[in-house]
Scaffold this motif. Structure first.
Motif, PDB file in Angstrom:
ATOM      1  N   PHE A 172       0.683  -1.237   0.112  1.00  0.00           N
ATOM      2  CA  PHE A 172       0.010  -0.156  -0.234  1.00  0.00           C
ATOM      3  C   PHE A 172       0.750   1.385  -0.296  1.00  0.00           C
ATOM      4  CE2 PHE A 172      -2.721  -3.216   1.693  1.00  0.00           C
ATOM      5  CZ  PHE A 172      -4.014  -2.822   1.221  1.00  0.00           C
ATOM      6  N   ASN A 173       1.918   1.430   0.425  1.00  0.00           N
ATOM      7  CA  ASN A 173       3.037   2.593   0.282  1.00  0.00           C
ATOM      8  C   ASN A 173       4.432   1.959  -0.189  1.00  0.00           C
ATOM      9  OD1 ASN A 173       4.172   0.819   2.028  1.00  0.00           O
ATOM     10  ND2 ASN A 173       3.161   1.475   3.874  1.00  0.00           N
ATOM     11  N   ILE A 174       4.133   1.970  -1.573  1.00  0.00           N
ATOM     12  CA  ILE A 174       4.814   1.368  -2.228  1.00  0.00           C
ATOM     13  C   ILE A 174       4.098   1.332  -4.142  1.00  0.00           C
ATOM     14  CG2 ILE A 174       6.803  -0.280  -3.327  1.00  0.00           C
ATOM     15  CD1 ILE A 174       6.157  -1.885  -0.878  1.00  0.00           C
ATOM     16  N   LEU A 175       5.230   1.982  -4.600  1.00  0.00           N
ATOM     17  CA  LEU A 175       4.568   2.896  -5.919  1.00  0.00           C
ATOM     18  C   LEU A 175       5.178   1.794  -7.190  1.00  0.00           C
ATOM     19  CD1 LEU A 175       3.469   7.124  -5.373  1.00  0.00           C
ATOM     20  CD2 LEU A 175       2.065   4.921  -5.619  1.00  0.00           C
ATOM     21  N   LEU A 176       5.056   1.406  -8.576  1.00  0.00           N
ATOM     22  CA  LEU A 176       5.011   1.111  -9.830  1.00  0.00           C
ATOM     23  C   LEU A 176       5.867   2.467 -10.936  1.00  0.00           C
ATOM     24  CD1 LEU A 176       6.133  -1.378 -10.497  1.00  0.00           C
ATOM     25  CD2 LEU A 176       3.958  -1.414 -11.699  1.00  0.00           C
ATOM     26  N   GLY A 177       6.845   3.213 -10.486  1.00  0.00           N
ATOM     27  CA  GLY A 177       6.822   4.631 -10.862  1.00  0.00           C
ATOM     28  C   GLY A 177       7.537   4.181 -11.862  1.00  0.00           C
ATOM     29  N   HIS A 178       8.453   5.752 -12.355  1.00  0.00           N
ATOM     30  CA  HIS A 178       9.941   6.073 -13.076  1.00  0.00           C
ATOM     31  C   HIS A 178      10.239   7.293 -12.385  1.00  0.00           C
ATOM     32  CE1 HIS A 178      11.049   6.010 -17.172  1.00  0.00           C
ATOM     33  NE2 HIS A 178      11.333   6.807 -17.045  1.00  0.00           N
ATOM     34  N   VAL A 179      11.392   6.660 -11.962  1.00  0.00           N
ATOM     35  CA  VAL A 179      12.111   7.659 -11.286  1.00  0.00           C
ATOM     36  C   VAL A 179      13.661   7.481 -11.706  1.00  0.00           C
ATOM     37  CG1 VAL A 179      13.672   7.984  -8.788  1.00  0.00           C
ATOM     38  CG2 VAL A 179      10.750   7.807  -9.076  1.00  0.00           C
ATOM     39  N   ASP A 180      14.127   8.777 -11.881  1.00  0.00           N
ATOM     40  CA  ASP A 180      16.437   8.750 -11.982  1.00  0.00           C
ATOM     41  C   ASP A 180      16.128   7.601 -13.523  1.00  0.00           C
ATOM     42  OD1 ASP A 180      16.206   9.743 -10.088  1.00  0.00           O
ATOM     43  OD2 ASP A 180      16.776   8.333  -9.175  1.00  0.00           O
ATOM     44  N   GLY A 181      15.061   7.736 -14.173  1.00  0.00           N
ATOM     45  CA  GLY A 181      14.887   7.151 -15.772  1.00  0.00           C
ATOM     46  C   GLY A 181      14.702   5.861 -15.840  1.00  0.00           C
ATOM     47  N   ALA A 182      14.288   5.719 -15.207  1.00  0.00           N
ATOM     48  CA  ALA A 182      13.800   3.901 -14.718  1.00  0.00           C
ATOM     49  C   ALA A 182      12.891   3.752 -13.974  1.00  0.00           C
ATOM     50  CB  ALA A 182      15.329   3.295 -13.629  1.00  0.00           C
ATOM     51  N   ASP A 183      11.968   2.244 -14.322  1.00  0.00           N
ATOM     52  CA  ASP A 183      10.708   2.143 -13.810  1.00  0.00           C
ATOM     53  C   ASP A 183      11.192   0.485 -13.256  1.00  0.00           C
ATOM     54  OD1 ASP A 183       8.993   3.577 -16.204  1.00  0.00           O
ATOM     55  OD2 ASP A 183       9.702   1.822 -17.290  1.00  0.00           O
ATOM     56  N   GLY A 184      10.083   0.552 -12.035  1.00  0.00           N
ATOM     57  CA  GLY A 184      10.579  -0.020 -10.892  1.00  0.00           C
ATOM     58  C   GLY A 184      10.009   0.617  -9.541  1.00  0.00           C
ATOM     59  N   PRO A 185       9.730  -0.418  -8.180  1.00  0.00           N
ATOM     60  CA  PRO A 185       8.475   0.322  -7.157  1.00  0.00           C
ATOM     61  C   PRO A 185       9.490   1.361  -6.304  1.00  0.00           C
ATOM     62  CG  PRO A 185       9.493  -2.287  -7.662  1.00  0.00           C
ATOM     63  CD  PRO A 185      10.393  -1.394  -8.609  1.00  0.00           C
ATOM     64  N   VAL A 186       8.864   2.574  -6.152  1.00  0.00           N
ATOM     65  CA  VAL A 186       9.384   3.668  -5.045  1.00  0.00           C
ATOM     66  C   VAL A 186       8.828   3.649  -3.959  1.00  0.00           C
ATOM     67  CG1 VAL A 186       9.382   6.023  -5.611  1.00  0.00           C
ATOM     68  CG2 VAL A 186       9.179   4.487  -7.448  1.00  0.00           C
TER      69      VAL A 186
END
Length: 286
Positions: A172-186
């Motif tokens: 519930f507090n992990i996003l599946l996003g795009h950070v620092d040019g890479a996709d993955g859990p945030v």
């Protein structure tokens, strides 16, 4: 949309230009999408203690730093000033953790400012620029589940290396996003983060965080349910051997021996202290 009252001071200070929309309302805060110049960010407005469903348990606030001994004494006594200081410490805990973890290379939203109980930070988006979904809103193939689980274990190790345990980590507090040019859990939502070395409950929280990851991804890759990464990670940490380059096995042989009676008694004492603190807070609020 019309700016909420709590965001008005940030607009007056020039920290926010416009409020776009409400993104979510959770157990501890409300989050809005805002425009800051040419950038789209999010503004996290912390709810008052009486409105939060997530309480400031003694487990989380143990050994949290405050500005001075006066604040510490007031917090211990539960005075009005102490409760205000405790609330400020609760809110700033996430800010401090985000800056520390971002510097350590952990995949967390980049913090930008903290003003009047509002945290301005990076808006985590997917590859299309839309707000990133939470893990609990996504289904995974077994291969993707194993890959994201492995990625998050590395992030947990990196967090621990920075001296931080999330304390409430789950799908519930992990996003599946795009950070620092890479996709993955945030990883998001860190006001309950604890100091790994300074909090007596850190081990239990770390084990629970890792178990939550195992149980969630184990729905899609059942073989993960047989792993035991939490004890393995904590054992390596205690022995000074934990590093992101260490290959985790997911297996841990618990040492055989006599029961640690002292440890059991300490856990009982911690529970009694938490209950006493809860009663004091209730008396102060009455």
């Amino acid at each position: 949309m019309k700016a909420p009252p709590r965001l008005q001071s940030l607009i007056e200070e020039g920290l926010i230009d416009t409020v776009v929309r409400q993104l979510m309302s959770g157990k501890e805060a409300m989050v809005y999408v805002v425009r800051c110049g040419d950038e789209t960010r999010c503004a996290k407005i912390y709810k008052e203690a009486t409105q939060r469903s997530f309480r400031q348990a003694v487990d989380y606030t143990e050994n949290r730093r405050v500005k001075n001994s006066r604040q510490a004494r007031a917090m211990a006594k539960g005075t009005k000033f102490g409760r205000q200081a405790q609330e400020a410490a609760w809110q700033s805990a996430e800010v401090d953790a985000l800056y520390r973890l971002a510097a350590a290379g952990v995949r967390v939203p980049q913090p930008h400012n903290f003003h009047d109980g509002v945290l301005l930070m990076e808006l985590v988006t997917d590859a299309h620029g839309d707000a990133a979904p939470r893990l609990n809103d996504v289904s995974f193939t077994p291969e993707a589940a194993r890959a994201h689980h492995a990625t998050l274990l590395v992030e947990v190790v990196r967090m621990l290396g920075a001296g931080v345990v999330h304390g409430d980590l789950s799908e519930f507090n992990i996003l599946l996003g795009h950070v620092d040019g890479a996709d993955g859990p945030v990883i998001i939502d860190l006001p309950q983060a604890v100091d790994a070395a300074g909090n007596n409950h850190a081990q239990r929280m770390l084990l629970r965080d890792v178990a939550n990851l195992r149980d969630f991804f184990g729905q899609f890759a059942p073989e993960l349910l047989a792993t035991s990464h939490g004890p393995e990670i904590w054992d390596l940490y205690q022995r000074g051997m934990l590093d992101t380059d260490v290959a985790l096995t997911g297996h841990f042989a618990r040492p055989q021996g006599a029961v640690d009676l002292g440890g059991v008694l300490r856990e009982i004492g911690d529970a009694q202290a938490e209950e006493q603190a809860r009663r004091l807070r209730m008396q102060s609020a009455a």
